[in-house]
Design a protein around this motif. Structure first.
Motif, PDB file in Angstrom:
ATOM      1  N   MET A   1     -20.046  17.885   5.859  1.00 50.44           N
ATOM      2  CA  MET A   1     -18.624  18.203   5.896  1.00 50.44           C
ATOM      3  C   MET A   1     -18.217  19.017   4.673  1.00 50.44           C
ATOM      4  O   MET A   1     -18.620  18.698   3.552  1.00 50.44           O
ATOM      5  CB  MET A   1     -17.805  16.906   5.952  1.00 50.44           C
ATOM      6  N   PRO A   2     -17.423  20.084   4.861  1.00 46.69           N
ATOM      7  CA  PRO A   2     -16.960  20.846   3.697  1.00 46.69           C
ATOM      8  C   PRO A   2     -16.059  19.995   2.806  1.00 46.69           C
ATOM      9  O   PRO A   2     -15.405  19.063   3.273  1.00 46.69           O
ATOM     10  CB  PRO A   2     -16.193  22.017   4.311  1.00 46.69           C
ATOM     11  N   GLU A   3     -16.039  20.326   1.515  1.00 50.06           N
ATOM     12  CA  GLU A   3     -15.193  19.587   0.578  1.00 50.06           C
ATOM     13  C   GLU A   3     -13.722  19.912   0.819  1.00 50.06           C
ATOM     14  O   GLU A   3     -12.858  19.039   0.691  1.00 50.06           O
ATOM     15  CB  GLU A   3     -15.573  19.944  -0.855  1.00 50.06           C
ATOM     16  N   TYR A   4     -13.454  21.171   1.191  1.00 53.20           N
ATOM     17  CA  TYR A   4     -12.084  21.605   1.499  1.00 53.20           C
ATOM     18  C   TYR A   4     -11.928  21.645   3.023  1.00 53.20           C
ATOM     19  O   TYR A   4     -12.727  21.057   3.745  1.00 53.20           O
ATOM     20  CB  TYR A   4     -11.785  22.952   0.838  1.00 53.20           C
ATOM     21  N   LYS A   5     -10.901  22.330   3.520  1.00 58.70           N
ATOM     22  CA  LYS A   5     -10.612  22.270   4.956  1.00 58.70           C
ATOM     23  C   LYS A   5     -11.751  22.817   5.817  1.00 58.70           C
ATOM     24  O   LYS A   5     -12.059  22.284   6.875  1.00 58.70           O
ATOM     25  CB  LYS A   5      -9.324  23.036   5.267  1.00 58.70           C
TER      26      LYS A   5
ATOM     27  N   ILE B   1      -7.435  25.809   0.753  1.00 59.92           N
ATOM     28  CA  ILE B   1      -6.678  24.796   1.503  1.00 59.92           C
ATOM     29  C   ILE B   1      -7.428  23.464   1.439  1.00 59.92           C
ATOM     30  O   ILE B   1      -8.626  23.405   1.747  1.00 59.92           O
ATOM     31  CB  ILE B   1      -6.494  25.229   2.969  1.00 59.92           C
ATOM     32  N   PRO B   2      -6.770  22.385   1.046  1.00 59.09           N
ATOM     33  CA  PRO B   2      -7.473  21.099   0.925  1.00 59.09           C
ATOM     34  C   PRO B   2      -7.883  20.524   2.272  1.00 59.09           C
ATOM     35  O   PRO B   2      -7.379  20.925   3.321  1.00 59.09           O
ATOM     36  CB  PRO B   2      -6.440  20.202   0.237  1.00 59.09           C
TER      37      PRO B   2
ATOM     38  N   ALA C   1     -13.108  28.314  -3.081  1.00 63.80           N
ATOM     39  CA  ALA C   1     -13.007  27.395  -4.218  1.00 63.80           C
ATOM     40  C   ALA C   1     -14.128  27.639  -5.225  1.00 63.80           C
ATOM     41  O   ALA C   1     -13.912  27.548  -6.444  1.00 63.80           O
ATOM     42  CB  ALA C   1     -13.049  25.952  -3.727  1.00 63.80           C
ATOM     43  N   ARG C   2     -15.327  27.964  -4.738  1.00 62.41           N
ATOM     44  CA  ARG C   2     -16.451  28.248  -5.635  1.00 62.41           C
ATOM     45  C   ARG C   2     -16.209  29.496  -6.475  1.00 62.41           C
ATOM     46  O   ARG C   2     -16.802  29.654  -7.540  1.00 62.41           O
ATOM     47  CB  ARG C   2     -17.736  28.424  -4.810  1.00 62.41           C
ATOM     48  N   LEU C   3     -15.330  30.374  -5.979  1.00 66.18           N
ATOM     49  CA  LEU C   3     -14.989  31.604  -6.708  1.00 66.18           C
ATOM     50  C   LEU C   3     -13.674  31.452  -7.467  1.00 66.18           C
ATOM     51  O   LEU C   3     -13.087  32.438  -7.900  1.00 66.18           O
ATOM     52  CB  LEU C   3     -14.895  32.763  -5.707  1.00 66.18           C
TER      53      LEU C   3
END
Length: 473
Positions: free
Chosen positions: A288-292, A307-308, A300-302
């Motif tokens: 599962m992705p950490e964000y949406k 979006i959460p 987010a890595r950049l």
């Protein structure tokens, strides 16, 4: 459980003919375009067209009243009143008659002379690696379309993600708008075969499954090492058909990793797909992705805004209610844990108010867990209450809890009837079935409590929205 209200046949017909898209948007629901239909953003397994709806996750559907009962967990009178308005004076747009249209043959849109807009969009806005885009473009799996509007006065450009069948024939196309003003268009091309969505087949035994093409490309961008050795598929929605087809025509793949979105719809689909694959004896895992979704993880890595994730509303309730039921098992252990006691508790659910029903269902669930343990002990197994509780907790799956409260109570009644049929002297297999039936009653009771508490939360939210609306007006 609900007050009887008499509706004329004309009123019921009027409620059933209300345009669900218009009605839901007026009540704050977000809808996404999906071909000729609309898809609920909060539950993307449900599609709507006019006054008709269909839930692709469990095969249920119907007209407007059915939908309000199903989606908002309302009784029939409450659903009709909600559609017509409290004073029956509120009017909503009626759905236009759904005309039968001849299905057009599948055809991909015309190609543009270059892919500058697609590269710019996927690299600059979606942060996908240039070399990965180039690879899929060379394989003819991605291209830029050039399409004219109906009046032929405007030119539209979209990224097209192509799905080929096992004979390398294009059978599916998913379009993604490239414009950054407003919300970009996305949807499957008419007459696409859902069994052949955007995919890549590698030589390893592993298949990664995604909801959307950009999720798939984002994941590959994040995990680039030896990516071409594995297989990937974008479902371009939440139907399992393409995943199952790819397994059918590629027997070397025997390990599936579900990489769906971290939101309500993605969580439910992951649960459902996991059960389908496990039943077919195919090794399956979840990532599962950490964000949406995976594109948000890539952003987010950049260090870009992302979006959460959205957690499923059933699971915090599951945790709270299970703890309350476990405490009850400790209090009730050694007391009247008999089938007769269970029958009496079940009868109380038919006459109590909602608050009393919840408390009764908690007791019903707790007694059922204790009775299941008792049956297992008599069978000479080592399944103590801790093991029964563990199975009870982890056996809950949100995608299975889509029935109405009345249906859920009917399921408890059916399990009770099964046990009431057994004679005094029963076989080992029958005792095992009784133990499983007790566990089933406990699980149905848990699901019913969650439905009630969610219904109360939704009613409170609607009331708050109504008050805010009245204050603004």
């Amino acid at each position: 459980m609900s007050t009887y209200i008499h509706f004329t046949e004309e009123q019921k017909q009027q409620a059933n003919e209300i345009d669900l898209v218009n009605f839901l948007e007026a009540h704050g629901e977000k809808l996404l375009k999906s071909g000729r239909e609309k898809r609920l953003d909060s539950d993307r397994s449900i599609t709507i067209r006019g006054n008709r709806w269909y839930d692709h996750s469990n095969g249920e559907g119907g007209l407007a009243i059915d939908f309000i009962q199903y989606f908002y967990q309302m009784s029939f009178p409450d659903a009709v009143t909600f559609l017509l308005g409290d004073g029956y004076g509120e009017t909503h747009k009626r759905a236009e008659e759904n005309k039968k249209e001849d299905k057009k043959p599948f055809a991909l849109p015309n190609k543009n002379i270059n892919m500058r807009r697609v590269f710019a969009y996927l690299i600059k806005q979606r942060c996908i690696d240039r070399d990965i885009i180039s690879f899929f473009a060379k394989e003819k799996l991605i291209y830029e379309s050039c399409e004219l509007s109906k009046d032929k006065t405007k030119e539209y450009h979209n990224a097209v993600f192509v799905g080929f069948d096992e004979n390398k024939v294009p059978r599916h196309g998913h379009k993604q708008g490239l414009y950054n003003i407003g919300k970009p268009f996305k949807g499957n091309i008419d007459s696409s075969d859902p069994c052949y969505s955007f995919n890549y087949i590698g030589k390893s035994n592993r298949l990664y499954v995604f909801e959307a093409p950009i999720d798939m490309l984002s994941f590959i961008t994040i995990y680039q090492k030896d990516w071409q050795s594995h297989s990937y598929i974008s479902l371009c929605g939440l139907s399992e058909q393409a995943m199952l087809k790819i397994l059918e025509v590629n027997p070397h793949i025997d390990h599936v990793v579900l990489c769906l979105d971290h939101d309500k719809a993605g969580i439910e689909a992951s649960e459902k797909f996991y059960d389908i694959l496990t039943y077919k004896k195919i090794k399956c895992g979840k990532l599962m992705p950490e964000y949406k979704d995976w594109n948000e993880d890539l952003k987010a890595r950049l260090n870009l805004p992302a979006i959460p994730a959205e957690e499923h509303p059933h699971y915090p309730l599951r945790d709270k209610i299970c703890l309350e039921i476990y405490n009850l098992t400790s209090e009730l252990k050694g007391k009247d844990d008999s089938l007769e006691k269970l029958n009496k508790l079940f009868q109380k659910t038919k006459t109590s108010n909602m608050e009393q029903i919840v408390e009764t269902l908690k007791q019903l669930s707790a007694f059922s867990l204790l009775l299941a343990e008792k049956e297992y002990k008599q069978l000479g197994t080592s399944q103590d209450i801790a093991l029964v509780k563990n199975r009870f907790y982890h056996g809950f799956k949100a995608y299975e809890n889509r029935s109405s409260l009345n249906n859920r109570l009917d399921m408890i009644g059916q399990e009770m009837l099964k046990m009431n049929r057994y004679e005094e002297i029963i076989s080992k297999d029958e005792k095992l079935n009784i133990a499983k039936a007790y566990e089933s009653i406990a699980q149905h009771s848990l699901k019913a409590i969650i439905l009630i508490e969610l219904q109360e939360q939704n009613q409170e939210q609607r009331q708050n929205q109504k008050q805010i609306k009245e204050m603004i007006m």
